[in-house]
Design an enzyme around this catalytic site. Sequence first.
Site, PDB file in Angstrom:
ATOM      1  N   LEU A  19      45.923 -37.798 -18.528  1.00 44.14           N
ATOM      2  CA  LEU A  19      46.552 -38.952 -18.217  1.00 44.14           C
ATOM      3  C   LEU A  19      47.726 -38.830 -17.549  1.00 44.14           C
ATOM      4  CD1 LEU A  19      45.235 -42.198 -18.207  1.00 44.14           C
ATOM      5  CD2 LEU A  19      45.920 -41.231 -20.927  1.00 44.14           C
ATOM      6  N   CYS A 380      19.395 -42.521 -14.792  1.00 47.06           N
ATOM      7  CA  CYS A 380      19.035 -40.613 -14.690  1.00 47.06           C
ATOM      8  C   CYS A 380      17.826 -40.865 -16.151  1.00 47.06           C
ATOM      9  CB  CYS A 380      19.882 -39.618 -15.262  1.00 47.06           C
ATOM     10  SG  CYS A 380      19.670 -38.228 -14.160  1.00 47.06           S
ATOM     11  N   HIS A 513      24.154 -41.353 -11.016  1.00 46.24           N
ATOM     12  CA  HIS A 513      24.401 -41.874 -12.219  1.00 46.24           C
ATOM     13  C   HIS A 513      25.891 -42.642 -11.955  1.00 46.24           C
ATOM     14  CE1 HIS A 513      23.248 -38.696 -15.607  1.00 46.24           C
ATOM     15  NE2 HIS A 513      22.904 -37.993 -14.325  1.00 46.24           N
ATOM     16  N   GLU A 515      27.494 -44.104 -13.206  1.00 43.84           N
ATOM     17  CA  GLU A 515      29.623 -44.114 -13.723  1.00 43.84           C
ATOM     18  C   GLU A 515      30.237 -43.273 -13.621  1.00 43.84           C
ATOM     19  OE1 GLU A 515      26.048 -42.688 -14.867  1.00 43.84           O
ATOM     20  OE2 GLU A 515      26.813 -41.246 -16.317  1.00 43.84           O
TER      21      GLU A 515
HETATM   22  N1  GLN Z   1      16.599 -33.956 -18.133  1.00 44.83           N
HETATM   23  C1  GLN Z   1      16.696 -34.998 -16.902  1.00 44.83           C
HETATM   24  C2  GLN Z   1      15.868 -34.153 -15.182  1.00 44.83           C
HETATM   25  O1  GLN Z   1      16.801 -33.146 -15.832  1.00 44.83           O
HETATM   26  C3  GLN Z   1      17.757 -36.304 -16.596  1.00 44.83           C
HETATM   27  C4  GLN Z   1      19.034 -35.346 -16.507  1.00 44.83           C
HETATM   28  C5  GLN Z   1      20.273 -36.396 -16.377  1.00 44.83           C
HETATM   29  O2  GLN Z   1      19.909 -37.879 -17.009  1.00 44.83           O
HETATM   30  N2  GLN Z   1      21.457 -35.632 -15.556  1.00 44.83           N
HETATM   31  O3  GLN Z   1      15.897 -34.553 -14.817  1.00 44.83           O
END
Ligand code: GLN
Length: 537
Positions: A19, A380, A513, A515
């Site tokens: 940070l 995901c 993702h 995020e």
């Molecule tokens: N395990 C799942 C995959 O490999 C999802 C991976 C994750 O959520 N980052 O597709």
Amino acid sequence: MARYIFVTGGVVSSLGKGLSSASLAYLLKSQGYKVRIRKMDPYLNVDPGTMSPFQHGEVFVTNDGAETDLDLGHYERFTNISAKKSDNITTGKIYSDIIKKERRGKYLGKTVQVIPHVTDRIKDFIKGDITNEDFVICEIGGTVGDIESLPFVEAIRQFSNEVGRSKSLFIHLTFVPFLKSSDEIKTKPTQHSVKELRSLGIQPDIIICRSQKNIPLDQRKKISLFCNVLIENVIETVDVRTIYEAPISFFNEKLDNQVLKYFKLKPRKKVNLLPWKKITKTVLNTKKLVNIAIIGKYVNLKDAYKSLDEALIHGGIHNNVKVSLIRIESDKLKPSQINKVLKNVSGILIPGGFGKRGTEGKISAISYARKNKIPFLGICFGMQMAVIEFARNILKIKNAGSSELDKKCYPVIGLLNEWNKNGKLIKGTNENLGGTMRLGLYKAKLRHNSLIKKIYKSKFIFERHRHRYEVNNNLRNKFENKGMIFSGMSPDDMLPEIIELKNHPWFIGVQYHPEFKSRPLAPHPLFSSFIKAAKLY
Ligand code: GLN
């Protein structure tokens, strides 16, 4: 030529080196300088990709697909500079490179040693992939005195010697405890830590003192005297009320000023702290609460979903609400208790994940969100679970599953080469998992008239991926006929990227993702929209 700032830590870990480095990077950038920020990790894993979040917190993914230390997430969120593969290195990676080179005979018969070969490789990392940056800030993980960090400390000493003191600066972050019993602030641990650093050949130029209380002038003088730094370069960092206050606090302590002074530079622009002031005020003054349930496997570990927690908070800031994160261990979520456990939540989020444990709890929670029209975001693995839930309960494919979890299931989620045209599993093709992850930035096109397009206000998006399995696109029509729309697809129309439900106010699953791309000063639209829906629920 770039100027190099090395940040080491002493006394104890978790003092906030990341940070502090990120705040300094923001301040220098805001003064009109081009900044790069990097992390060197002394552990032996080649990258954190295979480390359990229980061990090391979240794995942060960069645009160019590197699985890196979560501190790079802090850097990105504070500086809005996208990190690259070349911004994170571990001892494991250094050794693996060196051993590969040695096997190829590239050392021409020489004895391969920590000095110079390991230290040279570290120095290559420090100066590699730099173009016209004014500052390169390098954080060294761990604490000075650890066996593991010795080669890094030695490498930065050599580096500074090579580029000269006018081009390199050492910042050491230490702990200055307050002893209640004697009502005193103690400088001795700092003195010892600096002594340790000096015994390794490094004299810090600036000492950042992490403390619970303001450090009085007398104690600052003591630190200055015993540690051989200018009194103006003894910078305190007192616990902040929210992390967004950190850049303000370092500015008030003149950290950026002292850095520029050291390098004999002037600010090019006036620092803009207004956004941080605004955001701090919002975070501290917002009273209205929105309860969001995060149902996952690593919920009890503070840093396991770091970027996700942050992105939800950013979404809250955007909507003027305080997001209260209710962390639920998916393993312990029994279908019979769902109603009770999720009674007071206004949004349900299932994050990324790997492996079977806790999946049935996640699927039950998704059913609950779907039926009760509670805003739902599946990320995901969370999206994959939503697809399985829909296949089992609406399409009535009773053994629908993911081949990651069950080799005998009907794979609505699986590896690309696993299903034939009818969506049936082709046996024996999914043994090799190595090197098959889809990592980093990928493009997706969004369907006209979909909720997701309204949220992004764009036809194409780029988001970061980290997964191996995909939604079985052969079943698309079956899903769409029953109301689950594949509203985002890869440009070649092969890979479902986003799903949403037609008859639900806010139910979205994304294969990527989001995020990782949310910033406090630029909240991600998906999280802003999710929190808005939860606020209205
Ligand atoms: N395990 C799942 C995959 O490999 C999802 C991976 C994750 O959520 N980052 O597709």
